[in-house]
Design an enzyme around this catalytic site. Structure first.
Site, PDB file in Angstrom:
ATOM      1  N   TYR A 125       5.015  34.951  59.222  1.00 17.68           N
ATOM      2  CA  TYR A 125       3.829  34.869  58.074  1.00 17.68           C
ATOM      3  C   TYR A 125       4.559  34.211  57.061  1.00 17.68           C
ATOM      4  O   TYR A 125       3.902  33.166  56.455  1.00 17.68           O
ATOM      5  CB  TYR A 125       3.719  36.489  57.963  1.00 17.68           C
ATOM      6  N   LEU A 126       5.863  34.687  56.502  1.00 15.65           N
ATOM      7  CA  LEU A 126       6.277  33.918  55.426  1.00 15.65           C
ATOM      8  C   LEU A 126       6.735  32.217  55.434  1.00 15.65           C
ATOM      9  O   LEU A 126       6.541  31.906  54.779  1.00 15.65           O
ATOM     10  CB  LEU A 126       7.604  34.553  54.928  1.00 15.65           C
TER      11      LEU A 126
END
Lengths: 212, 212
Positions: A125-126
């Protein structure tokens, strides 16, 4: 000023619609499902049907500015994370550039500057957010990237800390995040800046006028 | 094993063709200008005409692996930097993924991990490389990202230092860089790694087997 809000049906997106109206903007809620239109129009938003995995060109065409508050959510697989959080954002940035949108405000996340230090389940996600943020910084379109700490559903306090690097353990109500996103549309000191926010002791307008 | 080399007509790309042949690969030189074909074919490469600003799908289709050694060069404007170093790389990564390429080796640059600390005239280039590198790391295709220090046209020594972070003042001959790019195609310890290289005192194979 018409502001397209991507992810308008999400928790932060809905709050951003309200804050946009309060601050005198005309929000255009970008939604996938026509069934969501009635409720958002009732709030005072225009709506446009578009999908970040499809064509967003028409949706962007009407907008003077864009707030990207979309997210694949934590319950979807890796494919969706890349498709929405990264590639969807890139697509929207490209469309915004093409249609001479004046400003993009990106809802990012604390930790995006160093995905490799994040817990395993957060890394993709990051990374996806990092690609999108970096792409935006490089797109030669005015932008602000807002990276909140952990989001809560508490009522907003209107008081935040905003700086290049805040306490990573800090949290912030979505309502305050939404207000910051909208405030960045016209606050010159946030132009082409990337900063983190958590709850703090300064008013939102004061905090974002003097990002440290 | 067929290796598509993007930027095959550049200084490092040409050396990568030679090293690929030495190491038993079949290089496919991706070139824009058919006039460049004869000379590269004479070296022993296949050639394919394709442009990173156009369609690269057909070029990638034939390849088992890709080395991205293209660059817009320092004499072109910002538009070209983004078009080639960032968007061209992204396009090639997408095509490689679609065609099930087994490995991408990306020629990146020292300093790409922190474009904001670079001299002004380098920032956009390093940002473009940063976007491409991050995109590659997220693409779910096996990769190696190689970030050399300042490039020289000296003859290769075959001796390098390879680690996550090397002396940023160090330099390295393009010939050694080219040999590292090719060696990464099949060295398992480089799989999904990002590392920096400069001239040093270890053999290339030893250095990349134990990246520190």
């Amino acid at each position: 000023m018409k502001v397209l809000i991507a992810g308008a049906n999400g928790s932060t997106g809905r709050l951003a619609i309200e804050k946009a109206i309060e601050q005198g903007y005309q929000p255009i809620a970008m939604i996938r499902d026509p069934k969501q239109a009635d409720e958002l129009e009732h709030k005072g938003a225009q709506t446009v049907i578009a999908d970040l995995e499809g064509d967003v060109s028409e949706a962007v065409q009407q907008a003077d500015a864009v707030i990207f508050a979309a997210g694949s959510g934590s319950s979807t697989g890796d494919d969706k994370t890349i498709a929405i959080d990264q590639d969807g954002a890139i697509k929207l940035i490209d469309a915004a550039k093409k249609h001479n949108v004046k400003k993009i405000v990106m809802l990012s996340s604390i930790g995006t500057d160093a995905p490799e230090r994040a817990p395993e389940e957060m890394k993709l996600y990051l990374r996806s957010k990092a690609v999108a943020d970096e792409y935006l910084r490089n797109a030669e379109i005015p932008y602000t990237i807002v990276r909140p700490g952990a989001l809560s559903d508490d009522e907003g306090s209107g008081k935040i800390a905003a700086s290049k690097s805040v306490n990573p353990e800090g949290s912030i109500p979505r309502e305050d995040v939404a207000e910051v996103l909208v405030a960045c549309l016209s606050e010159p000191s946030t132009q082409n800046q990337t900063f983190e926010i958590i709850s703090g002791d300064r008013s939102i307008s004061e905090a974002i006028q003097s990002i440290m």
